[in-house]
Each structure stands twice: as structure tokens, then as C-alpha cells.
Design a protein around this motif. Structure first.
Motif, PDB file in Angstrom:
ATOM      1  N   UNK B  42       0.800  -1.228   0.000  1.00 10.05           N
ATOM      2  CA  UNK B  42       0.000   0.000   0.000  1.00 10.05           C
ATOM      3  C   UNK B  42       0.827   1.269   0.000  1.00 10.05           C
ATOM      4  N   UNK B  43       1.753   1.365   0.984  1.00 14.50           N
ATOM      5  CA  UNK B  43       2.564   2.580   1.087  1.00 14.50           C
ATOM      6  C   UNK B  43       3.382   2.797  -0.190  1.00 14.50           C
ATOM      7  N   UNK B  44       4.049   1.751  -0.706  1.00 15.29           N
ATOM      8  CA  UNK B  44       4.793   1.965  -1.959  1.00 15.29           C
ATOM      9  C   UNK B  44       3.916   2.449  -3.109  1.00 15.29           C
ATOM     10  N   UNK B  45       2.682   1.934  -3.215  1.00 13.67           N
ATOM     11  CA  UNK B  45       1.820   2.346  -4.321  1.00 13.67           C
ATOM     12  C   UNK B  45       1.356   3.788  -4.133  1.00 13.67           C
ATOM     13  N   UNK B  46       0.950   4.124  -2.895  1.00 11.13           N
ATOM     14  CA  UNK B  46       0.555   5.500  -2.606  1.00 11.13           C
ATOM     15  C   UNK B  46       1.689   6.465  -2.929  1.00 11.13           C
ATOM     16  N   UNK B  47       2.902   6.032  -2.601  1.00 12.93           N
ATOM     17  CA  UNK B  47       4.079   6.869  -2.808  1.00 12.93           C
ATOM     18  C   UNK B  47       4.230   7.293  -4.272  1.00 12.93           C
ATOM     19  N   UNK B  48       3.860   6.392  -5.203  1.00 11.15           N
ATOM     20  CA  UNK B  48       3.970   6.738  -6.629  1.00 11.15           C
ATOM     21  C   UNK B  48       3.143   7.992  -6.914  1.00 11.15           C
ATOM     22  N   UNK B  50       1.994  10.241  -4.682  1.00  8.86           N
ATOM     23  CA  UNK B  50       2.499  11.394  -3.929  1.00  8.86           C
ATOM     24  C   UNK B  50       3.707  12.013  -4.631  1.00  8.86           C
ATOM     25  N   UNK B  51       4.667  11.165  -5.013  1.00  4.94           N
ATOM     26  CA  UNK B  51       5.893  11.667  -5.635  1.00  4.94           C
ATOM     27  C   UNK B  51       5.612  12.301  -6.995  1.00  4.94           C
TER      28      UNK B  51
END
Lengths: 281, 290
Positions: B42-48, B50-51
Motif C-alpha cells: 500500500x505505502x509503496x503504491x501511494x508513494x507513486x 504522492x511523488x
């Protein structure tokens, strides 16, 4: 399209010429896009002399990449084996808010390109990333280390462990459990003696499939790892490096080693499934 | 394949979900699952997302006007546009040849069709280089005729075909087996030609599985990295696909560029998952591992 038994035994050519066209398309495609490339690899490795093959295959850098690749892939697939069992259990047996959402995102690693996975994991797990920054005070570095390779491999192989166990758990009759339960077995005993045995073939299949996928993984690992020999350089990245140096022999030998390992893993998966069918129908 | 709709009764019938004393165990496991999936997925996907939006809209638009980025998008779309139809024809033919038939070696043939899933994409790319590269088996022949496969579009397409070969056959085969042959036979008895039977009887019964196979093939073809790295040569503006663009932007510290390209591919992944979710709910396609 049904093949009626012919009176005289036809030759191979007769069979090929009279095969349905779906057959001919299938074989043409397999020969052109699968068998021919595979034959190229095998034939190329046969043109090298055995001493040369041995020298390349046992080169210290090559050996270190096998160690990093296979050991890390094994650890990742075992972690996924446990996590996958728990995830499948929770998704099948419990009701909770967000369950459907969790079930849907399990397949994310199949759908998300590996370059994207590697990019975002390396950002998050870098020393100033959201999770990496939290781990840094404890002296744990993930991005650009073997731990990063492990995280990437866990990511890309996770769905296998969940999706192999989930359907078996869904189809499992709860009568046996209830019987064990009513006869006074503890929760742990019920789990270990009644639930776990029929799940084992599925769990092992998931672990073996995840291992096979993790061993071959390139995209996410090359981005999150530092790709330094003897530290976090994996075999697929070494193949690409050898090709960049136009060292075709080197790339071929290491590629053949990887291919053989994949075939062995495939064989193991089939054996586990055959055994599972025999014992648990 | 047993009916997966059994899931509902079992979900509430298990002894563990009833006893109030074991509720803490349930919530502990649920918390573990949220934690593990959060950290890994989840966090890695959200990060895409956000970044990608970190630089605001100007940052995004900046990349969208970059001609190398646009070239990468174009090449990725062209590759998928060739790979998906070819693999669809193959997948359908293979599934039709195998479904509802029994012959020696059938299981072996299915394993062979699945083989590309077990082979490292890098090794797949290497095979193509050894076959069509300038020092490969057909290298001199191709050179003499001025045909370029490696470091050009045909190589990228062949690598994508290799990697995504099994998806459609693997989705369509179970659907064909489930549909059986009775309706097809009835159509044939009523005088329908093979094509008519295929379009009017067979295709409608497998359309959802086929669609799911198409979506998976497309997602993987657009996102393939390892095999394409080896065969494409990564020539900026020429043979650079989106995943290769991401890697190059990342190594050159062009975070905005990398994440803009990643955003596109992440959206593709989200669409893929949504379609799968809808198909599973609506058409009873079963989840399975690949």
C-alpha cells in the motif's frame, strides 16, 4: 475437429497436414517464439568447451551472485509462505472492513510493472524515505543493500503464496475442524493436525512459484539494489552486465544456470501438486 | 474446480469466528495483514502518486512535454498494440486445441505453454540476442538483408510476446472446459459453420475470461522491463520504452520524470485490478496465481 481413428496408421506428415488449423497456429507460434529462442541458448552453450563453461560458471563473482540470488529468493519465498498463509486465512475466514479492498490489491505485484515497484520501494526504503527513515536510527539500511533485494523479492512474489492457498482454504470443509474441536482439541492442535496438512501442498507450491519468480526477477531488484559484486549483485543483473560488455559466452553460461534452476523449480512444483492430488484428492 | 461460491457459508461457519474469547486472535491477524500489506504494497503504491504530484501540475506537465518521454509512451503503446493481438490469436488457438480433449502429452503441452512464466525475463532476452543479435545464429543473414531485430522494435515485440505468451490460453482454457462442447455440437448439427459456431457460441461463453487474459497481457507487455532491457539497447528516443525511461530518469536523479512515467504505469495497474475486480464479481472468474 474430433479426430476419428484412421484405418491405416498415418505418418507424422499426414498428421501434421491434416491437423486442425488451430493446432498448426499453436505449434507454429510455439516453435517460432519459444522453442527457437530456447534452442539458441542451449546450442550456444554447447559450442563452448566444458573447461570454459566451468571457469565462467564458477567464477567468484558468478558464485557470489548465485548465493545472493538463491539465498535471498529462498528467504523471501519462505517469509511469503508464512505471510501468504495468514493473509489467505484472514481473507477466507474473517469478516472485517476493507476486506474486499485487501483481496483486490493482493494482485498488485502482477499488475504493477517491476520498474515502478523498484522505483517506489527504493524511495520509501531509502534512508530518507517514509519507512527507511524510520529504520535508519536502528542502523538498518534497506535500499542499496541485500535487504533491499529481499524487500523487492517479497513484493513481486507475494501474490503466488496467497493465491495458491486461498482457493484450497475456501473449499475446505469445516466439518473436520468442528469434529476435532468438539472432541476437545485445542485451537493450535486443530490448526496443526487438521487444517495444516491438506494446505501443505498449496503452501509449498506457492513458495516454489514465488521462489522461481524471485530468482528470475530483474526490474525491481536492479533499481533498489546497489548492484555491487559480492554484496547485492544478483545473477540476472550479472547477465545484463556481461551482455553490455559483449561477453556473450559469460552471459550464456550464467543464463543457462538460471534456466536449469527454473526448470528444476518447475519440476518440483509439478511433483508437489501431483503428490497433493494423490493424498488430498 | 469446485465452486468457489462456497466461500460465504464457510466464512461464518468456522468455530473460530464465533467464540468471543478468540476475537483478539482474529483482530491480531487482521492487524498483521494490514501492517504487512501496508509496508509491502500500500505505502509503496501511494508513494507513486504522492511523488508524481510533488512538483505540482507544472512538474507533471514538464515531463509530458519531454520528447523522449513521449517517444517512450509511443513505443510502449505500439509494442502492446502488436503483442496483444498476436498473443490473442495464439492463446485462443492453443486453448481451442486443448479444451475438452484428451490425448497423450496434453499435460506436457500445457506445461510448455506455461514455460515463459518460469524463465527469467533476462534469460528470455538473452535467447533473442543469441538468435538475432549481430553475433547470433541469424545475425549474418539479417545483416545481409538490412533487417534489424535486436536494438529495434521487432526485438522488443518478440521479447514482449515471449513474456506474455501464456496469459490468454491460461485464462480461456478453464472457461472452455467449463462451457463444455454440447452447445457447439448442437450448433454444428443445426448446420452452423466452424466460424459461425466460434463467433456465436464459443466466443460468448469465454468472453470474460478472454477479456481478463487480454488485460493481463496488455499490463505485462506495457510494463516488461528485464527482457526488453536486454534486446532494446535502451537508445533514448528510439528504443526506450516507459519502464526503461523510468530506470534512466531514476539513475540520472530526474525523480519527477521517473515518477511521472511511473504514474502512468501505476494507473494502468489500477485499471487492470479494477477490471479484474469487476469481472470476478460479475462473471465469476476465479482468482488464480500466475
Amino acid at each position: 475437429m474430433t479426430s476419428s481413428p484412421p484405418s491405416s496408421s498415418p505418418g507424422l506428415w499426414h498428421k501434421i497436414l491434416h491437423a486442425p488449423w488451430t493446432w498448426r497456429v499453436t505449434w507454429f507460434y510455439l516453435i517460432l517464439f519459444l522453442f527457437l529462442p530456447m534452442a539458441a541458448l542451449v546450442l550456444k552453450s554447447l559450442t563452448l568447451n566444458p573447461a570454459e563453461i566451468w571457469r565462467i560458471a564458477t567464477d567468484p563473482v558468478a558464485i557470489s551472485t548465485y548465493n545472493v540470488t538463491f539465498f535471498t529468493a529462498l528467504v523471501a519465498s519462505i517469509i511469503n509462505g508464512f505471510a501468504g498463509l495468514i493473509i489467505a486465512w484472514v481473507l477466507v475466514r474473517y469478516e472485517f472492513p476493507g476486506k474486499r479492498f485487501l483481496d483486490a490489491i493482493i494482485d498488485l505485484p502482477f499488475a504493477l510493472p517491476t520498474a515502478v515497484a523498484g522505483l517506489t520501494l527504493s524511495t520509501i526504503y531509502s534512508t530518507n524515505g517514509w519507512i527507511g527513515g524510520f529504520l535508519e536510527p536502528f542502523g538498518i539500511k534497506v535500499s542499496f543493500t541485500r535487504l533491499g533485494v529481499l524487500v523487492a523479492m517479497i513484493f513481486i512474489a507475494l501474490p503466488f503464496s496467497v493465491r495458491t492457498v486461498q482457493p484450497v482454504l475456501q473449499d475446505m470443509e469445516s466439518e473436520m475442524e468442528e469434529a476435532a474441536w468438539s472432541m476437545g482439541a485445542s485451537q493450535w492442535q486443530t490448526f496443526r493436525r487438521v487444517i495444516l496438512p491438506p494446505l501443505m501442498p498449496a503452501i509449498l507450491t506457492g513458495v516454489a512459484m514465488g521462489f522461481s519468480r524471485a530468482v528470475g526477477e530483474y526490474g525491481s531488484v536492479v533499481i533498489i539494489a546497489g548492484n555491487i559484486p559480492f554484496q547485492d549483485l544478483i545473477a540476472p543483473v550479472l547477465i545484463v552486465q556481461r551482455l553490455e560488455q559483449f561477453d556473450y559466452a559469460g552471459a550464456t553460461v550464467i543464463g543457462t544456470v538460471l534456466l536449469l534452476i527454473s526448470l528444476v523449480a518447475l519440476l518440483v512444483i509439478n511433483l508437489i501438486q501431483a503428490r497433493g492430488r494423490r493424498f488430498y484428492g | 474446480m469446485a465452486d468457489s461460491s462456497l466461500q460465504q457459508p464457510i466464512a461464518t461457519a468456522g468455530p473460530k469466528s464465533q467464540g468471543a474469547t478468540f476475537q483478539w486472535g482474529k483482530w491480531l491477524l487482521v492487524a498483521f495483514v494490514f501492517g504487512f500489506l501496508g509496508l509491502i504494497l500500500l505505502v509503496p503504491t501511494l508513494n507513486v502518486f504522492v511523488q508524481a504530484f510533488k512538483g505540482g501540475l507544472p512538474g507533471l506537465l514538464d515531463t509530458f512535454t519531454n520528447k523522449f518521454f513521449l517517444n517512450a509512451v509511443k513505443l510502449t503503446v505500439i509494442t502492446a498494440a502488436i503483442t496483444v493481438p498476436l498473443n490473442t490469436v495464439f492463446g485462443l488457438c492453443a486453448a481451442l486445441s486443448l479444451a475438452n480433449k484428451n490425448f497423450p502429452g496434453r499435460a506436457l503441452l500445457i506445461s510448455i505453454i506455461d514455460l515463459p512464466f518460469s524463465i527469467s525475463p533476462v534469460v528470455a532476452g538473452l535467447m533473442l540476442v543469441l538468435l538475432f543479435g549481430n553475433r547470433g545464429w541469424f545475425g549474418p543473414l539479417l545483416d545481409a538483408n538490412g533487417i534489424k531485430i535486436i536494438f529495434a522494435l521487432p526485438g522488443i515485440v518478440m521479447a514482449s510476446i515471449f513474456i506474455t505468451m501464456p496469459f490468454i490460453a491460461r485464462e480461456v482454457l478453464p472457461a472452455l472446459e467449463e462451457a463444455g462442447t454440447q452447445q457447439e455440437e448442437a450448433a454444428a448439427t443445426l448446420g452452423a459453420t466452424q466460424w459461425q459456431t466460434f463467433w456465436r457460441v464459443t466466443l460468448p461463453s469465454i468472453k470474460w475470461s478472454l477479456l481478463y487474459g487480454l488485460i493481463l497481457t496488455n499490463a505485462r507487455a506495457m510494463g516488461e522491463f528485464g527482457a526488453v532491457t536486454v534486446v532494446s539497447g535502451n537508445i533514448v528516443g528510439k528504443t526506450q520504452t516507459l519502464p526503461l525511461f523510468i530506470e534512466e530518469a531514476h539513475t540520472q536523479y530526474n525523480s519527477q520524470g521517473a515518477y511521472t512515467a511511473a504514474l502512468l504505469l501505476a494507473c494502468l495497474a489500477v485499471v487492470t485490478l479494477v477490471v479484474k475486480f469487476v469481472l470476478e464479481r460479475g462473471a465469476g472468474i476465479q482468482s488464480k496465481s500466475h
